[in-house]
Design a protein around this motif. Structure first.
Motif: not given
Length: 1624
Positions: A48-49, A668-673
């Protein structure tokens, strides 16, 4: 897809794997939702980014979803369902990575594809702000030539950088910022570059945060530690001192170097602080586009200290991590001057002023636990000692904790500091086990305050197990502004005598480390450190990777990097976290932490972590083995009385995630898991999770036993005798090894669950050997310890320790009964690991049931399961045996116990129940029989006798002989009958003894047939066997050791018998007696009917090394008879001649070490009859002898000058001889014909010698006969050729079989030679040169191995030849004998070869050349083609010389050439003197002196490859190639090879002259000779005379008149010319 595959796939529920669930980050109450549009594809990995994601499916396809602004057509919108990346179709992708706004993928072939935002060069494409489609990037290693492209394994992406891990475990980086770890300041870097700082280290994993990078690196092997210096590098005092104190020695390592602290000159008492300069290169940080990479450097204060080696921290070598105080970011200046200069160079004057006033700047918010950048000024006034200032400055470097000290410096600083800094040591040396949460503040050690800069880099620890402070909870010291008194606890710790520590062998096992994840790891970090995310205890950036010392030994197995924080997961399922904690993402409540701290525990231990932008996810084990997902970070709520935004105090379980199945990966990323989950079809997934979870818990338990029980036990005093301690150490080290393996397995199972989850790749299946061996080894050591009463012995010294920790022990050993004995608790504790084997078996069986019975997986799982089960049963049996044996020793009489009790000895049964008695024993005698696994012991009142089982035979006696229930026991020196009370008892003992003997012979007590359920069919032990035995009774063999084959109690077959006095017999035995072919101190050779018969060597004398005499030759019925050589070492004489009945009889030769030579007749050991006697000075007597060296009768005495006396002689040579006779002076005769015939001059002597010696063909007949016999021939040449070939094949295969048992005797090439010899060369049709070459090749191979009859023959001939002509035999008079002997060997060997190869033409015949072979051979001295005028038709002449000399001569060359050198000594000295004199001249002078025609003089010569004109002072340059060529004559053996060298020399000369003349010409001998003479002189061959005579004596006769013959004659002429012409 065929049905079987389908069935197994369905069985594993493949369609229910890798399900993708996504939710919005930032809250604890979440509802995960399935990602739409994947229609049944199994997702293996995701990344994820900030606003997008990537998925990798089982087929190697890549999908993107979310905001993809770089994609044409999707700039504004958001892709809710995944879109296939078409560019990557067909390239099987194995891993993907996502940065904040860019992506990467790695294909099966190791190629990296990048796409997405490229504003900082993070996609490795130059001048392109964004890369819309995946684009392959080239990574090339510039150090290799040609450039090799680097294969990549793993990728990690940050906000503006990308890291790649190559197959060779090195890191490559591109993008922008100090987080690349490259030695550059020009960004962006678009061509991937290697991170040189970690080159050469094994990097296991990489992770990228937004602006920082982490790497997990394997520790260097222990042996690479630097040697510890003895003295301090500055003040040269000893670092370790020893002082005698009454009855004990105090060893102190508390040396404190007075030069350790840099003080500025104007302030001798106060410490100097300066801002740390960040780059390790020593350049100040250059401004780059990343403002963050240069912090305002004034905030931090660090200590400037002197580096011990003068090698400052500025260098970027690997050693940097263990130098320096505090975080290794500080620079240590090599001397005071530099400090000063540095301070002056600082532009910030205010800082300088502040430093001088010694003001301490407080950080903005000093929290109770985190006063990380506090500086402590010294007390006012100038009384502070240097030591005090040092402690204070160290304290400032440490941060919070300060080591306070007495003003007097009485306290050992080293110990105080040791209290803070964990010395690095073997992994697992810290027990992370029982620490209660983050409050444990382990960091007091973790800061790694290194004292090395003051103490000459002393190694922190010499033993690798340390007593671990168990109450690690209360380690914080109060810290007022100034130095306070030392805390009493600290004093107590330092004051206590150092516990005796026993080194536990490193738990590292090379094999396991190669197959399973290593736990011996370090964490390295670099990049921006504003939030402390690098973990070095400060907030400075790092341009180069630096080791996070506080994680050393913590067994980190996985790293995650978030926006501004980092997580490290250990093998013990703990998580260390550091960096920004604004949202609570670190999992503990400490505000940002710049060093790793333990996060609060989740569930039963974490096994997977993911770090997001400002939150973390932990996947942990729960009670029911279904993983629980914990969240740590921002908490958004909308309830009435709560804040809008709060943060989690400790990780929170996300209950909603438990409903979606078994989670295997968290991303994990920024907005989302995002998580990947599996449905538990048929219990398959659940069983895997159970296996992994229980293994991890098992490891934690073993680690705890190791640190909380084993380590303290090893440190106790009075643990009993050395043997017990050694057994305890062995048990501890095997426990350690097993513990490490379990830790590795736990880690490997965690990564297994992240992957495809194929049962067949489980480590306990693939590498089951590792597990089975480790458990078996540990079982052996723990049962040995038990048998020797180890646990009972331990209980006494350990009683204090154990009673204090009763609860802990009961918890660990899982024993909850009341008032248990300590011994039982210990027993249970150390046998506890074996229960795990049952668990393995049960889990594997569960997994097997998920497959079709016919499938290979089912089979494999089923087999492995029974393997582990049967090992568990087997080890259980071993434990019972050990306990039974221990019980027996407790009741057995004491004295005997000591001598009989051995760690590996186990009791099988004993006759205390009166079940067994000795036949015909006295009424009152006590006979007790005890059967152990290695011996049967017969014990009486106070004595006992041990019968080793390997030489014990047992049989049941038949009933009719009146021996009811009798067993006959046979040993080499005893035979007795045991009578048992009942038939059952008899069967029991018979079975027990047979089984024990069988196992003792096989050595299989520790090996079981895995999977056979332990019921191995018992069999009778063999009657014939190999064993070693020491005789104790037999008078002839007393104390002799026999090692070899036995048959029913008697040596029978091949064996070696060694007596105590050094005598040895090796060979064949028959029912206890020596027989057959034997080698040994006494006799080495052939036997017949137990008598020496045939060829043999007898050494006489006490010891082999100094045997006073040696005979080698022929024997007949135990007596010397025939030809033999006798070396009388004491008298310094050697006899070579005929024997009869052990006496010298017939012709013979005697040489002495004083140079006397006799040749003539012998009778009954005396010189009797006609003979010739020569003395060293060439005086010759020829006539009658009556005794040794005694002249008696007619004779002629010739003096060295040629005068001679004829007459009657009597007397002993050398002690006055009576003469009646006539004296002649030959020089009186003017003309030759008047000269009397009797005159013996040099060559005449040489011709005469040998006439009275044994003819060469009569020598060594027995040796040749033995060879003919081996070929199956009665006498030479009489026999069947095919039978001979059969005999050769049989000899080779039987010999090979014998050597199979001891492969070390046969090298690999030897084995290949033997295999190739087993093919018989076949010859059909006309005999050609090719067939001749094949025969030659065969002979070379055959003679290379003594296992071939011809090889054995050659080996024996070489042995007898050397025996004859070395030592006293190296006498110049023997030269002609030696040459004749070689010629005789050749003749007789040739006869053998022609018998085996009848097609081979006889000596002197010609093999015609094929037409092609003669074409175009120009003759050397005449223009016409050489047609070999001697033979009517051209061809190759077959001779024994050409065929056999290459095989024979190299082996005989040393003694033979020695004789030539002795014989030609005088003339060679004259020749050599002349050569040395003439070689002083320059080339031109020598050429003109020798009369070489000027036209043949070289005009230019090549010197070191460049052409130069020959000038008047050129030396050693003309005809250099010919000279070099001729010098090679000394490196060849056979005349043929030497002649080739001469021929090549001539060709080189011609070549040289041709180049000069530029026209064809023909040599005439007058022209050629001077040139050749020049070459001979320049070649400077020391023993040229010996070479010439050797060629002359042994060259092929047919060559004499050919081209080579003429060339040889030329060389000979040169040799004589140089000697006689006196070339001056």
């Amino acid at each position: 897809m065929d049905s079987q595959e389908r069935s197994s796939e369905e069985a594993e529920g493949a369609k229910e794997r890798g399900l993708v669930y996504v939710w919005k980050a930032g809250s604890c109450s979440v509802t995960p939702e399935r990602l739409p549009g994947l229609s049944g594809k199994t997702v293996l990995q995701a990344a994820l980014g900030i606003h997008h994601g990537l998925l990798l499916t089982e087929g190697g396809e890549v999908y993107s979803f979310g905001k993809l602004p770089w994609r044409s057509g999707l700039e504004e919108s958001c892709a809710n369902s995944p879109i296939l990346e078409n560019t990557l179709l067909g390239h099987h992708v194995i891993t993907v990575a996502a940065g904040s706004f860019h992506n990467g993928a790695v294909t099966e072939s190791g190629v990296v594809y990048m796409w997405g935002n490229n504003s900082a060069g993070q996609c490795a494409v130059a001048n392109q702000p964004c890369v819309p489609e995946p684009q392959p990037i080239s990574i090339c290693d510039s150090e290799t030539s040609p450039l090799l492209s680097v294969r990549i394994l793993q990728l990690a992406c940050g906000e503006e950088h990308t890291l790649a891990l190559s197959l060779s475990r090195e890191i490559w980086a591109w993008g922008s910022g100090c987080q690349l770890g490259l030695i550059t300041t020009t960004f962006p870097v678009t061509k991937p570059q290697k991170v040189e700082h970690l080159a050469g280290r094994v990097v296991l994993q990489i992770a990228c945060g937004a602006y920082h990078s982490l790497a997990l690196v394997q520790c260097l092997p222990v042996q690479e530690m630097k040697p510890i210096p003895e003295r301090c590098n500055h003040c040269s005092q000893l670092l370790i001192t020893m002082t005698d104190k009454e009855d004990h020695v105090i060893i102190s390592d508390s040396h404190c170097c007075p030069l350790g602290v840099a003080l500025s000159d104007n302030q001798p008492e106060n410490h100097v602080f300066c801002p740390a300069l960040e780059t390790l290169e020593g350049k100040s940080v250059t401004r780059s586009q990343n403002e963050d990479c240069q912090k305002p450097l004034v905030e931090e204060h660090t200590l400037v200290a002197l580096e011990p080696d003068g090698a400052s921290m500025l260098s970027s070598n690997d050693g940097q991590e263990d130098s320096g105080i505090s975080s290794p970011g500080n620079i240590l200046f090599p001397d005071k001057k530099e400090v000063k200069e540095y301070l002056i160079s600082l532009s910030d004057h205010s800082l300088n002023e502040r430093l001088e006033k010694n003001i301490c700047t407080e950080p903005e918010q000093p929290s109770q636990e985190e006063q990380l950048s506090a500086c402590i000024p010294g007390p006012p006034g100038t009384s502070t000692s240097a030591l005090n200032s040092l402690v204070a400055s160290c304290a400032s470097a440490v941060g919070v904790r300060v080591a306070a000290t007495y003003e007097a410096g009485a306290l050992s600083l080293k110990k105080v500091m040791n209290f803070y800094g964990t010395p690095s040591s073997e992994p697992g040396s810290q027990s992370g086990g029982g620490s209660p949460g983050p409050e444990a503040l382990k960091d007091s050690r973790e800061e790694q305050v290194r004292l090395e800069s003051m103490q000459g880099k002393k190694s922190s620890s010499l033993v690798d197990i340390r007593e671990e402070e168990s109450e690690g909870g209360s380690r914080r010291l109060s810290l007022p502004g100034l130095l306070s008194q030392v805390s009493p606890r600290l004093l107590r710790k330092v004051g206590r005598a150092k516990m005796r520590t026993v080194a536990l062998t490193p738990t590292y096992s090379g094999e396991a480390d190669a197959l399973l994840p290593s736990l011996r790891t370090e964490v390295w970090s670099w990049g921006k450190g504003k939030e402390g995310q690098l973990g070095h205890g400060d907030v400075l950036p790092r341009l180069q990777p630096l080791c996070v010392k506080s994680l050393d030994g913590k067994e980190v197995i996985h790293l995650s990097a978030g926006g501004h924080h980092s997580l490290a997961l250990t093998a013990k399922s703990q998580v260390y976290s550091w960096g920004s904690n604004i949202s609570g993402q670190l999992g503990h409540s400490n505000s940002p932490t710049t060093v790793p701290r333990l996060a609060k525990t989740c569930g039963d231990g974490v096994w997977s972590t993911a770090a997001g932008l400002d939150y973390s996810l932990f996947l942990a084990d729960e009670e029911d083995f279904q993983p629980g997902l914990y969240y740590s970070g921002q908490e958004t709520t909308t309830e009435n009385n709560l804040y809008e935004n709060s943060r989690t105090k400790s990780p929170v379980l996300l209950l909603s995630c438990s409903k979606i199945g078994y989670i295997s990966n968290v991303i994990t990323g920024g907005d989302n898991c995002l998580v990947l989950a599996d449905k538990n079809v048929m219990g398959y997934i659940a069983s895997l999770h159970e296996l992994a979870s229980t293994e991890r818990r098992f490891y934690c338990k073993l680690s705890e036993i190791k640190s909380q029980v084993l380590r303290p036990l090893l440190g106790l005093d009075n643990l009993g005798n050395a043997n017990t301690i050694q057994l305890l150490q062995e048990m501890a080290s095997r426990f350690s090894k097993l513990c490490y393996l379990i830790g590795q397995h736990g880690a490997s199972l965690s990564s297994f669950l992240h992957g495809v989850k194929e049962a067949r790749s489980l480590a306990i299946l693939k590498h089951s050997g590792l597990f089975l061996d480790s458990y078996t080894e540990y079982c052996t050591s723990v049962t040995n310890f038990l048998v020797m009463g180890g646990f009972t012995l331990l209980a006494k010294p350990a009683i204090d320790f154990l009673s204090k920790n009763q609860e802990l022990l009961q918890k660990l050993s899982e024993k909850n009964e009341e008032n248990l004995q300590l011994v039982e608790v210990l027993n249970a504790l150390f046998f506890m690991p074996f229960g795990r084997l049952h668990n393995y078996a049960r889990t594997l069986l569960k997994l097997a049931t998920c497959f079709e019975v016919a499938s290979p997986e089912y089979q494999k799982l089923q087999d492995s399961s029974s393997c582990y089960e049967s090992l568990a049963v087997h080890l259980g049996r071993k434990r019972k045996e050990a306990e039974y044996t221990l019980g027996f020793w407790k009741t057995f009489p004491g004295k005997m116990t000591d001598s009989l009790r051995k760690p590996e000895r186990r009791l099988i049964c004993e006759s205390s129940n009166r079940g067994l008695s000795l036949q015909h024993a006295g009424r009152f005698s006590v006979n007790w029989f005890i059967l152990f696994n290695d011996a049967l012991v017969h014990a009486q009142f106070s004595t006992h006798h041990i019968f080793p089982l390997s030489t014990l035979w047992v049989e049941a006696l038949s009933e009719e002989a009146g021996n009811v229930n009798g067993l006959k026991i046979t040993t080499p020196e005893e035979q007795f009958v045991l009578v048992s009370s009942t038939p059952q008892e008899k069967m029991k003992w018979l079975r027990a003894i047979s089984q024990a003997v069988d196992q003792a012979l096989k050595g299989t007590s520790d090996l079981i047939l895995y999977g056979a359920g332990g019921n191995v069919p018992r069999q009778e032990p063999p009657i014939s066997r190999s064993a070693k035995y020491t005789f104790y009774k037999d008078p002839r063999f007393k104390d002799a050791v026999y090692d070899g084959r036995w048959l029913s109690g008697k040596p029978h077959g091949r064996g070696i018998l060694k007596w105590a006095d050094g005598r040895m017999y090796s060979g064949t035995f028959r029912t206890g007696l020596e027989d057959g072919y034997a080698t040994g101190e006494v006799y080495e050779g052939c036997f017949q009917d137990n008598m020496r018969h045939g060829h043999g060597l007898l050494r006489s004398g006490k010891l082999t090394s100094s045997s006073p005499s040696m005979f080698i030759g022929q024997w007949t019925t135990d007596k010397k008879s025939g030809y033999g050589v006798f070396d009388d070492i004491t008298r310094g004489e050697k006899y070579m001649g005929m024997w009869q009945d052990d006496l010298c009889q017939g012709n013979g030769v005697v040489v002495t070490q004083f140079g006397l030579y006799y040749e003539g007749a012998f009778s009954t050991n005396k010189m009797m009859g006609t003979g010739i006697l020569l003395s060293e000075d060439d005086t010759v007597y020829e006539g009658e002898f009556s005794d040794n060296w005694t002249l008696s009768g007619k004779g002629t005495l010739t003096l060295p000058n040629g005068d001679y006396i004829e007459g009657l002689f009597s007397g002993e040579w050398g002690s006055g001889i009576k003469i009646t006779g006539t004296y002649f002076k030959p020089s009186l005769y003017e003309n030759e014909k008047d000269k009397p015939k009797a005159l013996l001059t040099g060559p005449v002597i040489r011709r005469k010698l040998g006439t009275l010696a044994v003819p060469p063909d009569e020598k060594w007949k027995a040796v040749f006969e033995e060879c003919w016999n081996q070929l199956g021939c009665e006498s030479p040449g009489q026999g069947d050729r095919w039978k001979a070939w059969d005999n050769i094949a049989v000899a080779l295969t039987t010999n090979r079989r014998q050597h199979k048992d001891s492969p070390e005797l046969l090298s690999r090439s030897h084995t290949q030679t033997l295999e190739s010899l087993e093919f018989i060369p076949q010859h059909v049709g006309a005999f050609t040169l090719e067939k001749y070459e094949n025969i030659k090749k065969y002979l070379i191979k055959a003679c290379d191995t003594p296992l071939h009859p011809l090889g054995k023959l050659v080996e024996t001939l070489v042995a007898v030849y050397r025996m004859t002509y070395v030592g006293v035999g190296a006498n110049r008079r023997l030269l002609q004998e030696a040459v004749r002997e070689i010629k005789s060997y050749l003749k007789r060997l040739f006869q053998l070869v022609r018998f085996l190869f009848p097609d081979l033409p006889e000596e002197g015949s010609t093999i015609p050349f094929l037409a092609t072979e003669t074409k175009g051979r120009r003759s050397f001295c005449s223009g016409k083609s050489d047609s070999r005028s001697e033979s009517p038709e051209p061809g190759y002449v077959v001779t024994s010389f050409g065929l056999l000399l290459p095989v024979l001569l190299p082996r005989l060359y040393p003694p033979l050439f020695m004789l030539y050198a002795l014989d030609n000594e005088r003339e060679e000295d004259i020749y050599w003197e002349c050569v040395l004199r003439l070689n002083k001249q320059t080339d031109m002078a020598l050429l003109s002196f020798l009369g070489v025609q000027v036209k043949f003089w070289p005009g230019t010569v090549s010197i070191l490859g460049e052409s130069r004109k020959v000038s008047s002072n050129t030396k050693d340059a003309c005809f250099a190639s010919a000279v070099e060529c001729l010098q090679q004559i000394s490196t060849t053996f056979t005349p043929a090879d030497k002649l080739k060298v001469i021929q090549q020399t001539f060709e080189e000369i011609s070549q040289n002259v041709l180049e000069n003349l530029q026209e064809d010409f023909l040599w005439s001998m007058d022209d050629l000779f001077p040139v050749f003479l020049y070459v001979v002189l320049r070649a400077r061959i020391r023993n040229l005379g010996s070479e010439v005579h050797l060629i002359e004596d042994l060259m092929d006769p047919y060559l004499q008149h050919g081209e080579q013959g003429i060339m040889f004659t030329t060389l000979k002429a040169c040799y004589y010319q140089i000697q006689h012409e006196k070339l001056t």
